[in-house]
Design an enzyme around this catalytic site. Structure first.
Site, PDB file in Angstrom:
ATOM      1  N   ARG A 272     -14.824  -1.388   4.195  1.00 55.78           N
ATOM      2  CA  ARG A 272     -15.469  -0.098   4.431  1.00 55.78           C
ATOM      3  C   ARG A 272     -15.664   0.654   3.118  1.00 55.78           C
ATOM      4  O   ARG A 272     -16.669   1.338   2.934  1.00 55.78           O
ATOM      5  CB  ARG A 272     -14.611   0.705   5.407  1.00 55.78           C
ATOM      6  CG  ARG A 272     -15.159   2.073   5.750  1.00 55.78           C
ATOM      7  CD  ARG A 272     -14.408   2.699   6.908  1.00 55.78           C
ATOM      8  NE  ARG A 272     -12.987   2.399   6.846  1.00 55.78           N
ATOM      9  CZ  ARG A 272     -12.117   2.785   7.776  1.00 55.78           C
ATOM     10  NH1 ARG A 272     -12.537   3.437   8.832  1.00 55.78           N
ATOM     11  NH2 ARG A 272     -10.836   2.488   7.666  1.00 55.78           N
TER      12      ARG A 272
ATOM     13  N   ASP B 110      -7.173   2.354  -8.152  1.00 51.92           N
ATOM     14  CA  ASP B 110      -7.383   3.684  -8.719  1.00 51.92           C
ATOM     15  C   ASP B 110      -7.812   3.520 -10.174  1.00 51.92           C
ATOM     16  O   ASP B 110      -7.093   2.916 -10.972  1.00 51.92           O
ATOM     17  CB  ASP B 110      -6.092   4.490  -8.641  1.00 51.92           C
ATOM     18  CG  ASP B 110      -6.287   5.965  -8.979  1.00 51.92           C
ATOM     19  OD1 ASP B 110      -7.208   6.274  -9.769  1.00 51.92           O
ATOM     20  OD2 ASP B 110      -5.524   6.795  -8.476  1.00 51.92           O
TER      21      ASP B 110
ATOM     22  N   GLU C  26       0.863  -1.190   0.000  1.00 51.34           N
ATOM     23  CA  GLU C  26       0.000   0.000   0.000  1.00 51.34           C
ATOM     24  C   GLU C  26       0.898   1.239   0.000  1.00 51.34           C
ATOM     25  O   GLU C  26       1.788   1.348   0.846  1.00 51.34           O
ATOM     26  CB  GLU C  26      -0.893  -0.013   1.246  1.00 51.34           C
ATOM     27  CG  GLU C  26      -1.656   1.255   1.524  1.00 51.34           C
ATOM     28  CD  GLU C  26      -2.633   1.615   0.427  1.00 51.34           C
ATOM     29  OE1 GLU C  26      -2.640   2.779   0.011  1.00 51.34           O
ATOM     30  OE2 GLU C  26      -3.387   0.711  -0.025  1.00 51.34           O
TER      31      GLU C  26
ATOM     32  N   ASP D 158     -15.923  -0.639  -8.219  1.00 53.68           N
ATOM     33  CA  ASP D 158     -17.256  -0.038  -8.311  1.00 53.68           C
ATOM     34  C   ASP D 158     -17.272   1.030  -9.396  1.00 53.68           C
ATOM     35  O   ASP D 158     -18.235   1.792  -9.498  1.00 53.68           O
ATOM     36  CB  ASP D 158     -17.674   0.559  -6.969  1.00 53.68           C
ATOM     37  CG  ASP D 158     -16.804   1.745  -6.559  1.00 53.68           C
ATOM     38  OD1 ASP D 158     -15.562   1.588  -6.563  1.00 53.68           O
ATOM     39  OD2 ASP D 158     -17.338   2.817  -6.250  1.00 53.68           O
TER      40      ASP D 158
ATOM     41  N   GLU E 174     -16.267  -0.652   0.172  1.00 54.00           N
ATOM     42  CA  GLU E 174     -17.436  -1.220  -0.513  1.00 54.00           C
ATOM     43  C   GLU E 174     -18.729  -0.682   0.073  1.00 54.00           C
ATOM     44  O   GLU E 174     -19.657  -0.320  -0.659  1.00 54.00           O
ATOM     45  CB  GLU E 174     -17.418  -2.747  -0.403  1.00 54.00           C
ATOM     46  CG  GLU E 174     -16.389  -3.423  -1.260  1.00 54.00           C
ATOM     47  CD  GLU E 174     -16.457  -4.927  -1.078  1.00 54.00           C
ATOM     48  OE1 GLU E 174     -17.516  -5.516  -1.349  1.00 54.00           O
ATOM     49  OE2 GLU E 174     -15.450  -5.508  -0.636  1.00 54.00           O
TER      50      GLU E 174
END
Length: 226
Positions: free
Chosen positions: A206, A131, A82, A167, A208
């Protein structure tokens, strides 16, 4: 494999809000103990002191999915990468609170770590809500491109699983186009609804929940390494 130098710059900013004292202490004290070594070849024995199954998450956000997977399968070693310090702090907090010994972290470019693993060494690789780089001129920066996917394919075991969640409708269409061009992965969806339903062993994050509150659809892709 494509030249790795052509598949960098996949992230935006790295720094978020200022860390609280407890968070800074985790970065100073816990992160060095859990960090992936900075150089040299990597394998399960070097990372965890023994041979064991390995799984890899690219861009773990605040670490909810990574921690849940690691807690469910303590015999598996998890590598999480990350680039954002606040996400790393989120993962460190969960690791510390739950006492999870089977996670190693890298704050930075996941591909640099992935390159150092042996070929055919991973049972699963996760790329959840990357991203989307929505502008067309930035499409080459998306993680779902043939350069990064060549590397991912090389590191997954035959029969290993690649999981993608998004999403973003543009990213969804882009990913389907890129993955449809590849012959080293088979899509595990059997019905039209399969990639609309989160698998039972895919912990909800979180991010999602936030996406759904905004009215976004979430798509779940599972591919097997041929």
């Amino acid at each position: 494999m494509n030249d790795p130098t052509t598949i960098r710059r996949l992230y935006g900013r790295r720094q978020g809000h200022k860390l609280r004292a407890g968070q800074a202490a985790l970065v100073e004290e816990l992160l060095p103990r859990l960090s992936v070594p900075e150089d040299g070849p990597l394998d399960a024995a070097r990372l965890f002191g023994e041979q064991r199954p390995l799984e890899f998450e690219i861009g773990f956000g605040s670490g909810e999915h990574l921690a849940d997977q690691a807690e469910t399968r303590p015999g598996t070693g998890f590598i999480g990468c990350e680039p954002f310090i606040n996400g790393v702090v989120g993962a460190l907090t969960k690791i510390d609170e739950r006492g999870l010994p089977n996670i190693r972290l890298h704050m930075g470019d996941a591909l640099l770590v992935l390159e150092r693993l042996p070929d055919a060494s991973l049972d699963r690789l996760y790329l959840l809500h990357p991203d989307p780089w929505p502008k067309a001129r930035h499409a080459k920066r998306r993680m779902i491109n043939h350069g990064p996917m060549d590397l991912i394919a090389a590191k997954l075991k035959p029969g290993g699983e690649f999981r993608l969640g998004t999403d973003d409708p543009t990213y969804c269409r882009w990913a389907m186009m890129i993955m449809d061009q590849r012959r080293d992965f088979s899509w595990l969806a059997e019905t039209p609804g399969d990639f609309l339903t989160r698998p039972a062993d895919w912990p909800e994050t979180r991010y999602e929940r936030k996406a759904r509150r905004k009215g976004h659809e979430v798509w779940y892709f599972r591919y097997r390494r041929a």
